[in-house]
Design a protein around this motif. Sequence first.
Motif: not given
Length: 571
Positions: A161-164, A319-323, A343-345
């Motif tokens: 869940d960490v977009d590079m 569980e849903v996160e930005k990105g 992508k989730v904005t």
Amino acid sequence: MKKRLLSLITAAALMVGMLPAAFAGYENFTSKTTYPAGQFTDVPSTEWYAQNVQAAYEYKLVDGVNATQFKPNSNLTIAQAIKLAACLHSIYVNGSADFDKVRPWYQPYVTYALENGIINTTYVNYDQPATRAQFASIFANALPEDALTAINDIADGAIADVDMSAGYAADVYRLYRAGVLTGSPSTHDFKPNTNIRRSEVAAIVTRMAKPDLRQSFTIEAHVGMTADEVFSACVPAIFKLYAYDYKNNILGIGSGVVLSARGDAVTCGHLVNGVYRLVAEMYDGTKREVTIYNFDADADIAHIRVVGSTLPYLGVTTEVEKGDTVYALGYPGGGAATVTTGKVTDPENDDYLAPMIESTAQVISGNSGGALINDEGKVVGITVSSHSGGVPSYSVPIRYLNNLIGDGTAYSPGEYNRNHKPDASRCYSKHYPVPDFGMVTGVTLLGTIREGTTTTYYYDREEVEAGDKILLRYYAALGENTFYQFTGGSFTSSSTYPYSVKLYETSYDGIPAISVVVSSNSFASIGGLPQTADFLCRNLCITPNGMKADGHETYLRPKHRKNREKQEKIK
């Protein structure tokens, strides 16, 4: 036991012996007090963070909120995070953390952090809770680079869940590789947008100060499902939904998703409200009758049941996160099933009456009621709307459905709608069941004009603009009473109630007004349910800066309104 203790001491000595010279700064972190057993009543010795709380207390890095409580689940503010980072850096480099006491209390720490490269920006509100991403960006620079030597081999992209491309990604990976951050116990997810708790802070701070507390672990590279894989795995549980009137004419076609083997399913409310019959066409071509449990007008969502057993269904996750990568799966235009990627904005857009997941996954006509799926093949939301062109799109989060799905009785659509007649007390007395704008919203009625079969009700526009989502509340009331937009900006009834409703910006005796125009229909059937997926987005709320027209005709600014008012004979 003695042999094991001796081996541990020896291992620790070897570890210290192998540290580079820059690590000498760790000698400045020393125990300054003792931690009596049971010091904090809310930190049981069995909790994972108990050892870290003890070390943080003894090293005078993190104290309790009072003499007996640590409050492990409380949030840490940005100011407190900067203070801890500044103190860590000062102790490591200077041997102490002596800061002036001024107002605001955090200013000396902010100044020190800026001067020493711990932070490179200022914050608008230092008292707001720090997110995990913000905390990581602050702490990644609290110690010199060579004091955070990597002990874990974690490839780029391995933290799911960490977009590079995120601004905090390098800081998070640095702390993961140093064994300071570990993420969730099983998956090592970081949850960057959640607030950081004091229990987690105690662990991070003590791992920064004491290298022997750092954690060694590996993360399997996260490889999410592709769009084709999601389609193949999930489409059997996505169905095409047909709505019929009492003459067995098709009123509309949408999508739905099965969420249990017994047929519990969800779709858009406007597809089922006021109709006589519903039929689900499964991906394999079989057709099944559909019954209705419940309907929520605020979210435009309905809990239904596809009649049958051992049906294919999808798992869900909250569980849903930005990105996050997401896929919208449904039957656009009533045709073949398709999948779109995005992508989730914004995981919790609050522009509407119900929370919405905003994403770039395209949702167009016919997709309404389909599934928004993550790259693990789990449903995170139900697609309900989009802007023109299908992007951005909006989905009701799965967690919201907990308020809707439960035990109860499922009725045939005809029976359900007979048992759920609109509340007359909230309707215009002479135009049942058109909801009374003033009754629903509390906005003042300025006056009424009747001309032939048309009645126009005028309401104070300033009250509408000053209120909280006033127009959206009225749209929901219209939907609850089976009135939806079909063509030409008119709201007409899926239950063939003989009225149409339009709303305009206008004036009444020189007072800015919103007009609700109710006309008698000369036809008995509406001819179709709303097919567009941008139902909610076409009905945008008034803001203090004026009406949002967004290219649609329901609300027109004065320069566009003149001809339409003439046509409708609205004075």
